[in-house]
Design a protein around this motif. Structure first.
Motif, short mmCIF file in Angstrom:
data_model
loop_
_atom_site.label_atom_id
_atom_site.label_comp_id
_atom_site.label_asym_id
_atom_site.label_seq_id
_atom_site.Cartn_x
_atom_site.Cartn_y
_atom_site.Cartn_z
N MET A 20 0.82 -1.20 0.00
CA MET A 20 0.00 0.00 0.00
C MET A 20 0.86 1.26 0.00
O MET A 20 0.55 2.24 -0.68
CB MET A 20 -0.96 0.00 1.19
CG MET A 20 -2.03 -1.07 1.11
SD MET A 20 -3.01 -1.03 -0.42
CE MET A 20 -3.74 0.58 -0.32
N SER A 21 1.97 1.26 0.74
CA SER A 21 2.88 2.40 0.73
C SER A 21 3.43 2.65 -0.67
O SER A 21 3.50 3.80 -1.11
CB SER A 21 4.04 2.19 1.71
OG SER A 21 3.58 2.28 3.04
N ASP A 25 2.57 6.07 -2.77
CA ASP A 25 3.69 6.87 -3.29
C ASP A 25 3.52 7.11 -4.79
O ASP A 25 3.67 8.24 -5.27
CB ASP A 25 5.01 6.16 -3.00
CG ASP A 25 6.20 6.95 -3.49
OD1 ASP A 25 6.34 8.12 -3.09
OD2 ASP A 25 6.99 6.40 -4.28
N THR A 26 3.20 6.06 -5.52
CA THR A 26 2.99 6.19 -6.96
C THR A 26 1.80 7.09 -7.26
O THR A 26 1.89 7.99 -8.11
CB THR A 26 2.76 4.80 -7.60
OG1 THR A 26 3.92 4.01 -7.38
CG2 THR A 26 2.49 4.91 -9.09
N PHE A 27 0.69 6.88 -6.57
CA PHE A 27 -0.51 7.69 -6.80
C PHE A 27 -0.22 9.17 -6.53
O PHE A 27 -0.63 10.04 -7.30
CB PHE A 27 -1.67 7.24 -5.93
CG PHE A 27 -2.12 5.81 -6.16
CD1 PHE A 27 -1.87 5.15 -7.36
CD2 PHE A 27 -2.82 5.15 -5.18
CE1 PHE A 27 -2.30 3.85 -7.56
CE2 PHE A 27 -3.25 3.84 -5.38
CZ PHE A 27 -2.99 3.19 -6.57
N ALA A 28 0.48 9.46 -5.44
CA ALA A 28 0.77 10.86 -5.09
C ALA A 28 1.69 11.50 -6.12
O ALA A 28 1.49 12.65 -6.51
CB ALA A 28 1.40 10.93 -3.70
N SER A 29 2.67 10.76 -6.58
CA SER A 29 3.62 11.34 -7.53
C SER A 29 3.00 11.58 -8.91
O SER A 29 3.48 12.40 -9.67
CB SER A 29 4.87 10.47 -7.66
OG SER A 29 4.56 9.24 -8.28
N GLU A 30 1.92 10.87 -9.22
CA GLU A 30 1.27 11.02 -10.52
C GLU A 30 -0.04 11.80 -10.45
O GLU A 30 -0.77 11.87 -11.43
CB GLU A 30 1.03 9.63 -11.12
CG GLU A 30 2.31 8.87 -11.39
CD GLU A 30 2.10 7.46 -11.90
OE1 GLU A 30 0.94 7.03 -12.01
OE2 GLU A 30 3.11 6.79 -12.18
N HIS A 33 -4.21 16.77 -8.92
CA HIS A 33 -5.15 17.49 -8.06
C HIS A 33 -4.53 17.63 -6.66
O HIS A 33 -4.28 16.63 -5.99
CB HIS A 33 -6.48 16.75 -7.98
CG HIS A 33 -7.57 17.56 -7.37
ND1 HIS A 33 -7.69 17.69 -6.01
CD2 HIS A 33 -8.56 18.29 -7.93
CE1 HIS A 33 -8.72 18.47 -5.74
NE2 HIS A 33 -9.27 18.85 -6.90
N PRO A 34 -4.26 18.87 -6.22
CA PRO A 34 -3.54 19.08 -4.94
C PRO A 34 -4.20 18.42 -3.73
O PRO A 34 -3.50 17.84 -2.90
CB PRO A 34 -3.52 20.60 -4.78
CG PRO A 34 -3.67 21.14 -6.17
CD PRO A 34 -4.54 20.15 -6.89
N LYS A 35 -5.51 18.51 -3.60
CA LYS A 35 -6.16 17.93 -2.41
C LYS A 35 -6.09 16.40 -2.43
O LYS A 35 -5.90 15.77 -1.40
CB LYS A 35 -7.61 18.40 -2.31
CG LYS A 35 -7.72 19.84 -1.87
CD LYS A 35 -9.15 20.25 -1.64
CE LYS A 35 -9.22 21.69 -1.20
NZ LYS A 35 -10.58 22.12 -0.89
N LEU A 36 -6.24 15.82 -3.61
CA LEU A 36 -6.14 14.37 -3.72
C LEU A 36 -4.71 13.92 -3.46
O LEU A 36 -4.47 12.93 -2.77
CB LEU A 36 -6.62 13.91 -5.10
CG LEU A 36 -6.69 12.41 -5.33
CD1 LEU A 36 -7.57 11.72 -4.29
CD2 LEU A 36 -7.21 12.13 -6.74
N LYS A 37 -3.74 14.68 -3.98
CA LYS A 37 -2.34 14.37 -3.73
C LYS A 37 -2.04 14.41 -2.23
O LYS A 37 -1.39 13.52 -1.69
CB LYS A 37 -1.43 15.35 -4.47
CG LYS A 37 0.04 15.07 -4.27
CD LYS A 37 0.89 15.99 -5.10
CE LYS A 37 2.33 15.57 -4.97
NZ LYS A 37 3.14 15.94 -6.11
N LEU A 41 -0.65 11.45 0.19
CA LEU A 41 0.54 11.63 1.02
C LEU A 41 0.21 11.38 2.49
O LEU A 41 1.03 10.81 3.22
CB LEU A 41 1.13 13.02 0.82
CG LEU A 41 1.77 13.26 -0.55
CD1 LEU A 41 2.17 14.72 -0.71
CD2 LEU A 41 2.97 12.34 -0.76
N ASN A 42 -0.97 11.79 2.93
CA ASN A 42 -1.39 11.53 4.30
C ASN A 42 -1.55 10.02 4.54
O ASN A 42 -1.10 9.48 5.56
CB ASN A 42 -2.70 12.26 4.60
CG ASN A 42 -3.11 12.13 6.05
OD1 ASN A 42 -2.29 12.27 6.95
ND2 ASN A 42 -4.38 11.86 6.28
#
Length: 85
Positions: A20-21, A25-30, A33-37, A41-42
């Motif tokens: 999951m980590s 990490d992959t989802f955040a880097s790609e 949308h700032p709130k989704l990112k 990250l949270n």
């Protein structure tokens, strides 16, 4: 249905958190949308904290052994990653 013992349960949870980590990490880097990112990250931060707790629990019970690195190995790793930056 089969029952897992404590070691199998903690190992399964630890492997799940590692996966999951990697995903967060992959989802955040790609993510554009700032709130989704921020949400990814949270989730990554929370997952890493859980992963650390699971690792500590497994290691304290002798289920996850690590080998200490000697000074040469540490210096080699430091030089390798210093050259990358």
């Amino acid at each position: 249905m089969f029952d897992l013992n404590d070691q199998e349960r903690i190992t399964d949870l630890l492997m799940t958190e590692k996966k999951m980590s990697n995903n967060y990490d992959t989802f955040a880097s790609e993510c554009v949308h700032p709130k989704l990112k921020d949400a990814f990250l949270n989730a990554l931060t929370q997952g890493q904290a859980i992963q650390c707790d699971l690792f500590s629990a497994a290691q304290s019970r002798g289920w996850y052994q690590t080998t200490p690195a000697d000074g040469t190995q540490i210096n080699q790793a430091y030089q390798k990653f210093s050259a990358m930056s």
